[in-house]
Write an enzyme that holds these catalytic residues in place. Structure first.
Site, PDB file in Angstrom:
ATOM      1  N   HIS B 113      75.242  31.857  15.388  1.00 21.43           N
ATOM      2  CA  HIS B 113      74.502  31.975  15.121  1.00 21.43           C
ATOM      3  C   HIS B 113      73.750  33.754  14.347  1.00 21.43           C
ATOM      4  CE1 HIS B 113      69.883  32.182  15.643  1.00 21.43           C
ATOM      5  NE2 HIS B 113      69.789  31.630  14.642  1.00 21.43           N
ATOM      6  N   ASN B 115      70.163  35.123  11.586  1.00 21.85           N
ATOM      7  CA  ASN B 115      69.665  35.328  11.623  1.00 21.85           C
ATOM      8  C   ASN B 115      68.689  36.525  10.999  1.00 21.85           C
ATOM      9  OD1 ASN B 115      66.365  34.704  12.080  1.00 21.85           O
ATOM     10  ND2 ASN B 115      66.784  33.081  11.478  1.00 21.85           N
ATOM     11  N   HIS B 177      65.871  24.319  31.399  1.00 24.36           N
ATOM     12  CA  HIS B 177      65.782  23.600  31.762  1.00 24.36           C
ATOM     13  C   HIS B 177      67.595  23.372  32.205  1.00 24.36           C
ATOM     14  CE1 HIS B 177      67.371  22.352  28.261  1.00 24.36           C
ATOM     15  NE2 HIS B 177      68.069  20.634  28.273  1.00 24.36           N
TER      16      HIS B 177
END
Lengths: 343, 343
Positions: B113, B115, B177
């Site tokens: 990824h 950005n 989580h």
């Protein structure tokens, strides 16, 4: 607000119902699946309480199904709930619930979700829950059947309730970023304490809020609401099993399978982006594996996918992922007939 | 806070760099893929601005890849950003960025990824961005290579930056989580306006914050930060292409494919539950298809899955989804060697 008192032994009664509901549902689903069985895992929550998770994988009907019971308690409810129930501040809380998501293999059988839960915290208590259906290749009669059985369950307590709980479900299971309903809905209610107002959702101008206002003050006892949860919970198997029986022999090809996997992506999006219960659980140290039992065994995303106009697939997005008056809107049959999607 | 002025023609300069970056990356990826090509779609945002989305599907190397450029503007920034930048209140804003997520077919090639983005709003402006790598069957040398190229890019502006941006990346791309990092990290920075403090994240006690404090006041000019974005953006192809070249001929079976699909589920979880950009976009009427271009073409969930102890798969969860000192920790080689996962 003056609340009616919960029944004596309220927690024991609700817990007994909810564990029994988990048992009944698992038995009913194993029975119709014929091959798959539920594997059970009991767990404890370090902060208090625990649960009993049951999962079926790679059954004949169910590619995956999870039915979870939990009973948890703690020192003080989190801010997101205290905002809704400020009277609970400073009090210990207790919460118990049974939840279920089923992902059938055959794209002609809808995915389905159910959750019934009960909270107590100091002076306040409430029931919440509901059930909603998410078809891939929908049939109008299946949709009407699911709604009818749940309406009858609500009516058995009080014939006014369904007018509030049906649009509340449409409102809650909505993907704002897609401008789509998750599916054909069902019923949904939350924060039910019988104190007078049925609708306790976020949209004061929605159909559920309007129906609730039209009813005016509407008191219900703890026993009424417990009966409601029982009636709705027990309605699940008769609302869903006949759909399986009707559809599970329909053959399908890669086209239907691929569309099912694509639409399951929407299920993931709803649960992870919008579902308050899921997000709350994940952000507050809940049991991740049990919370994410709702996610599908396999899902697909495809940039820019649009169902071809007039296709069986676009019937889903044009008609069955928008809130509808399933019983009374006569145009629905006309829309479904060209796709052999009435019955 | 006294900000240095942006360059004259700041928006034009950044836009020109970011569209060029999109072009260069797409060209480089098409080149190595050899079969897949990017399909372009231009879009306009009703509230102002638009973008250019490019997607490759079912290439030889890339099962799916998306590279998106956008340039949007509006009347006032949303509260979530105004909290961080109160000086922007009441001002029109401008934002431009290029983002990319690649999902390779071969489980030995990591998902990646990138950005880079730039904001202006009244008196304030800032740069943000980064790149991070998410392997399924990781190799220590691949990981070190990716980090080394990005470190060199940061160092070319200032040799202190990487000490802040590397741990900031570990901190941001973390699934609370699951108690896991998304992958092996890379670099991440946000709200960079050169005004003195490098770290602007949420955790005052984290390694990035500590490294930032140790640096003390640290002024950078608009030109410095623009050069940083350029150096890091241009570092992407050399950081990633060699990994593809090294791994794309490695054969794999259903086992590796299934584990890849399972781990892609984690990618979905991070993006939909934790990624501020994704959630912000979805909840504020962004272009859904472009935002969710980051989701994998296929993903899998399995209740209670645990990688077998001592397996190649557990090397990922034991070592490569925890923050590490990739260059200096000598125990990493020992951990990787039994799995032939060094080089």
């Amino acid at each position: 607000m003056s609340l009616s008192q919960p029944s004596t032994q309220s927690r024991v009664k609700v817990k007994s119902f909810l564990t029994g509901l988990q048992d009944d549902i698992c038995k009913g689903l194993e029975n119709i699946d014929g091959e798959g069985t539920f594997q059970e895992e009991s767990w404890e929550r370090p902060e208090g309480g625990g649960g009993r998770s049951r999962v079926m994988r790679e059954g004949r009907i169910f590619e995956q199904g999870g039915v979870n019971f939990s009973e948890v308690h703690g020192e003080e409810l989190p801010p997101s709930i205290l905002n809704q129930r400020p009277e609970a501040k400073g009090h210990k809380w207790f919460a118990t619930g049974t939840s279920m998501v089923l992902h059938p293999r055959n794209p002609y059988i809808p995915t389905v979700h159910l959750n019934y839960r009960y909270f107590e915290a100091g002076p306040v208590w409430w029931f919440g829950g509901g059930a909603d259906l998410t078809p891939y290749y929908p049939y109008l009669k299946d949709t009407r059947h699911f709604h009818k059985i749940h309406q009858e369950a609500c009516d058995s307590i009080n014939p006014k309730l369904h007018k509030v709980f049906k649009p509340w479900c449409d409102e809650y299971f909505f993907l704002k970023h897609r401008n789509e309903s998750r599916g054909v809905g069902g019923i949904f209610f939350d924060y039910q304490d019988g104190s007078g107002k049925l609708y306790k959702g976020q949209n004061p101008n929605g159909l559920s809020s309007i129906a609730s206002k039209e009813l005016g003050e509407y008191k219900l006892s703890w026993e009424d609401l417990f009966s409601l949860a029982k009636a709705c919970g027990n309605a699940f198997l008769p609302s869903y099993i006949p759909i399986i029986e009707k559809r599970h022999n329909q053959t399908f090809s890669d086209r239907e399978r691929n569309f099912q996997l694509y639409r399951r992506g929407r299920y993931v999006e709803f649960n992870l982006v919008w579902d308050r219960g899921t997000i709350f659980g994940l952000q507050t140290n809940g049991r991740t594996e049990s919370i994410l039992m709702s996610l599908p065994p396999l899902a697909r995303w495809e940039y820019g996918f649009k169902a071809p106009p007039e296709s069986r697939e676009s019937l889903l997005t044009d008609v069955f992922t928008k809130p509808q008056e399933w019983f009374t809107d006569e145009s629905l049959e006309e829309k479904c007939r060209p796709h052999h999607a009435v019955d």
